[in-house]
Design an enzyme around this catalytic site. Structure first.
Site, mmCIF file in Angstrom:
data_model
loop_
_atom_site.group_PDB
_atom_site.id
_atom_site.type_symbol
_atom_site.label_atom_id
_atom_site.label_comp_id
_atom_site.label_asym_id
_atom_site.label_seq_id
_atom_site.Cartn_x
_atom_site.Cartn_y
_atom_site.Cartn_z
ATOM 1 N N GLU A 76 0.848 -1.194 0.000
ATOM 2 C CA GLU A 76 0.000 0.000 0.000
ATOM 3 C C GLU A 76 0.876 1.234 0.000
ATOM 4 O O GLU A 76 2.113 1.130 0.100
ATOM 5 C CB GLU A 76 -0.934 -0.024 1.217
ATOM 6 C CG GLU A 76 -1.973 -1.135 1.137
ATOM 7 C CD GLU A 76 -2.949 -1.105 2.297
ATOM 8 O OE1 GLU A 76 -3.732 -0.152 2.377
ATOM 9 O OE2 GLU A 76 -2.910 -2.017 3.125
ATOM 10 N N HIS A 121 -8.617 9.384 3.185
ATOM 11 C CA HIS A 121 -8.233 8.276 2.302
ATOM 12 C C HIS A 121 -8.400 8.761 0.870
ATOM 13 O O HIS A 121 -9.432 9.341 0.533
ATOM 14 C CB HIS A 121 -9.108 7.044 2.562
ATOM 15 C CG HIS A 121 -8.525 5.801 1.972
ATOM 16 N ND1 HIS A 121 -8.490 5.571 0.615
ATOM 17 C CD2 HIS A 121 -7.927 4.726 2.547
ATOM 18 C CE1 HIS A 121 -7.900 4.402 0.384
ATOM 19 N NE2 HIS A 121 -7.539 3.879 1.545
ATOM 20 N N ARG A 130 -0.174 8.483 1.799
ATOM 21 C CA ARG A 130 -1.581 8.809 1.622
ATOM 22 C C ARG A 130 -1.862 10.311 1.559
ATOM 23 O O ARG A 130 -2.698 10.764 0.776
ATOM 24 C CB ARG A 130 -2.311 8.196 2.821
ATOM 25 C CG ARG A 130 -3.702 7.880 2.552
ATOM 26 C CD ARG A 130 -4.204 7.010 3.663
ATOM 27 N NE ARG A 130 -4.130 5.613 3.298
ATOM 28 C CZ ARG A 130 -4.597 4.632 4.064
ATOM 29 N NH1 ARG A 130 -5.141 4.917 5.223
ATOM 30 N NH2 ARG A 130 -4.518 3.389 3.671
ATOM 31 N N HIS A 189 -10.965 9.686 6.937
ATOM 32 C CA HIS A 189 -10.710 8.251 7.137
ATOM 33 C C HIS A 189 -10.150 7.919 8.507
ATOM 34 O O HIS A 189 -10.598 6.962 9.143
ATOM 35 C CB HIS A 189 -9.738 7.789 6.045
ATOM 36 C CG HIS A 189 -9.440 6.328 6.048
ATOM 37 N ND1 HIS A 189 -10.418 5.370 5.857
ATOM 38 C CD2 HIS A 189 -8.264 5.650 6.190
ATOM 39 C CE1 HIS A 189 -9.852 4.162 5.890
ATOM 40 N NE2 HIS A 189 -8.560 4.300 6.108
ATOM 41 N N ARG A 196 -0.535 8.708 8.979
ATOM 42 C CA ARG A 196 -0.377 7.277 9.257
ATOM 43 C C ARG A 196 0.021 6.501 8.006
ATOM 44 O O ARG A 196 -0.546 6.712 6.923
ATOM 45 C CB ARG A 196 -1.703 6.729 9.792
ATOM 46 C CG ARG A 196 -1.697 5.251 10.085
ATOM 47 C CD ARG A 196 -3.060 4.843 10.586
ATOM 48 N NE ARG A 196 -4.059 5.090 9.571
ATOM 49 C CZ ARG A 196 -4.604 4.150 8.814
ATOM 50 N NH1 ARG A 196 -4.264 2.891 8.976
ATOM 51 N NH2 ARG A 196 -5.510 4.466 7.921
HETATM 52 C C1 SIN Z 1 -6.960 0.582 2.805
HETATM 53 O O1 SIN Z 1 -7.187 -0.610 2.677
HETATM 54 O O2 SIN Z 1 -6.628 1.321 1.893
HETATM 55 C C2 SIN Z 1 -7.114 1.175 4.146
HETATM 56 C C3 SIN Z 1 -6.140 0.609 5.060
HETATM 57 C C4 SIN Z 1 -5.829 1.576 6.124
HETATM 58 O O3 SIN Z 1 -6.514 2.599 6.256
HETATM 59 O O4 SIN Z 1 -4.843 1.359 6.809
#
Ligand code: SIN
Length: 548
Positions: A141, A256, A304, A363, A398
């Site tokens: 991610e 998010h 993010r 988020h 985060r």
């Molecule tokens: C996601 O799956 O993109 C969210 C995971 C997260 O917020 O840590």
């Protein structure tokens, strides 16, 4: 009407009793856990294994919280030798994402405890998706330099974590009180003595306890559009402030980048996990141009805050109401991302054929109740863990999928601390009548927060938020909805105050009138109530040696 339905009605869904109801006092316990997500349930299971008497209080039903909704997975380095990945690399990625505000000791301690925490969860029965070459499947991610995010059910990791913890709690006959909202932490001059609750019918209930652990999750309900469930109304933050504890870093609300655009500007938005980009999906605008090209070396895999800010700018520049996440090149989308697939189909999008319309949405709260690594707040007997707590792991932004891990690790640590520090508490003293709090129009607050407390803040916008909050009317808190409405008002005050104090741009706090990141601001902004009985007495004390 349930507490969740009352939330949606802004707390106005039930008739307020003319006369305060009688107070019901339950049997005393060593520990009351407020909240039933990953941190709360982990803590209670550990606490019970250490011989503490416990009670879990939750304002809805058991799977109502954010944990159940988590998709991407758990970031953890389980097998250094087999993967080439290291805990140190995970530490570095976390610190880079945190934009100068992580507490490095906390990062190292929590991430080093991660593998054991995941092993314990697997021993309880958690089933993670297997990889093709033995071991577990791992995805990537935003902000991660390696494929280290383990997942379950494709994109239903939170559901699996919650399932295992709920089943373990049931098997262990853990006492759980659903449909009860915590409205006050009782304390005397020595510390915590219990917790005051309201049931869904407005009855007041007191639980004497020598320790209270707040694990109430986040504050997405402050915003018109959020990936959070309706119960996320910042209750624990308000409870902590009114008990005399400090918050820190609450200006850092993470948006998010990819919540599904449903055609409505407000309401709960289904998440489109970042793992979709981790496995090849790319963000494009309505002309087909890549949104992240030239923005960051990691492009679509940037941290993010960088991706959410880039999308927000592109939307402002083009006047579009969403961008697209093109995942049409991914193999077997429906099997790998069943939750996202179902959400997309529900709005007429087939991700195998069509790009997915997405926008940023509120988020995750990166800051929270200031705690040490063992979950202690400033108030003896009051602890916090999970999203509501600020351990220093997340800093100003985060790293994706670090939060389930943090809940597992810090829930465990807090339980051990509480068992070690077991106190003898006095009987809780509770006022005869319900507390009177400031109640703000929730819809108006959500609308304003969505522009003025979102990605892009300035002093004039914060003035508007404060003016709305100053117009709030005092109301006796006689229903759960009124309690969470008042909590949201106090939390908005805390956020606005911290956002005003931090006159720079860092991580997910973007000040359009102070766009530079300033070295002098590489520190936390604390928030507290000067008078715990008065929500309007909120202040951000300036630490010694502070910056202008
Ligand atoms: C996601 O799956 O993109 C969210 C995971 C997260 O917020 O840590």
């Amino acid at each position: 009407m349930s507490a969740a339905a009352d939330e949606r009605a802004g707390g106005r869904g039930r008739v307020r009793p003319a006369v305060p109801r009688a107070l019901i006092t339950l049997a005393p316990v060593d520990l009351v856990v407020v909240g039933s997500g990953v941190a709360g349930l982990t803590a209670v299971l550990e606490a019970r294994s250490l011989g503490l008497s416990t009670l879990v209080v939750t304002k809805g039903d058991l799977p109502d919280g954010s944990t159940h909704w988590a998709q991407g997975g758990i970031a953890v380095v389980l097998d250094q030798a087999g993967t080439g990945d290291t805990v140190e690399a995970h530490v570095c990625d976390t610190i880079v994402a945190g934009a100068g505000l992580c507490d490095e000791d906390a990062v190292r301690a929590i991430l080093a405890d991660g593998p054991d925490a995941v092993r314990r969860l697997r021993r309880r029965g958690a089933l993670f998706d297997p990889g093709t070459e033995g071991g577990l499947a791992r995805t990537r991610e935003g902000g991660h330099s390696a494929f280290r995010v383990i997942h379950a059910g494709g994109d239903a990791t939170g559901e699996e974590v919650e399932r295992v913890l709920v089943e373990s709690a049931r098997a262990d006959q853990t006492a759980i009180l659903p449909h009860h909202t915590a409205v006050g932490v009782c304390r005397d001059e020595l510390g915590v003595t219990g917790v005051e609750l309201l049931d869904d019918g407005g009855a007041r209930v007191v639980v004497p306890a020598s320790a209270v652990l707040l694990a109430t999750g986040g504050l997405g309900g402050l915003y018109a559009a959020t990936t959070n469930p309706p119960v996320a109304t910042g209750d624990g933050l308000a409870l902590a402030l009114r008990a005399g504890a400090r918050l820190a870093d609450v200006e850092f609300v993470q948006f998010h980048p990819t919540a599904l655009w449903t055609g409505r500007r407000d309401g709960q938005r289904p998440l489109v996990t970042e793992a979709v980009r981790g496995e090849g999906g790319v963000l494009v605008d309505h002309t087909g141009a890549r949104v992240m090209a030239g923005v960051h070396p990691l492009a679509d895999m940037a941290p993010r805050d960088v991706v959410a800010t880039a999308i927000t700018r592109r939307l402002a520049d083009t006047g579009a109401d969403h961008v697209w996440l093109d995942a049409t090149g991914l193999d077997d989308f429906a099997a790998r991302f069943p939750t996202v697939y179902a959400s997309c189909l529900a709005v007429g999008v087939d991700p195998a054929r069509d790009p997915i319309p997405v926008t940023p949405a509120a988020h995750y709260l990166c800051g929270g109740i200031a705690v040490d690594l063992d979950g202690r707040t400033d108030v003896p007997g009051l602890y916090a863990a999970g999203e509501v707590a600020r351990t220093g792991l997340h800093g100003a932004n985060r790293l994706a999928s670090n939060s389930l891990l943090e809940g597992l690790v810090t829930g465990t640590r807090a339980a051990h601390t509480i068992a070690r520090e077991r106190r003898t508490a006095a009987a809780p003293v509770v006022a005869d009548t319900p507390a009177v709090r400031q109640l703000v129009d929730r819809k108006a607050l959500q609308r304003l927060a969505s522009t003025r407390l979102a990605l892009g803040r300035d002093a004039a916008g914060l003035d508007e938020v404060d003016a709305l909050l100053d117009a709030a009317a005092p109301v006796a808190v006689t229903t759960p909805g009124l309690a969470s409405g008042a909590a949201l008002g106090l939390v908005a005050r805390a956020l606005s105050s911290a956002a005003r104090t931090r006159s720079e741009t860092r991580g997910c706090h973007v000040r359009t009138d102070a766009p530079a990141t300033r070295e002098a601001w590489r520190r936390s902004v604390p928030v507290e109530l000067a008078d715990p009985a008065d929500d309007t007495s909120l202040r951000t004390p300036t630490p010694t040696g502070a910056c202008p």
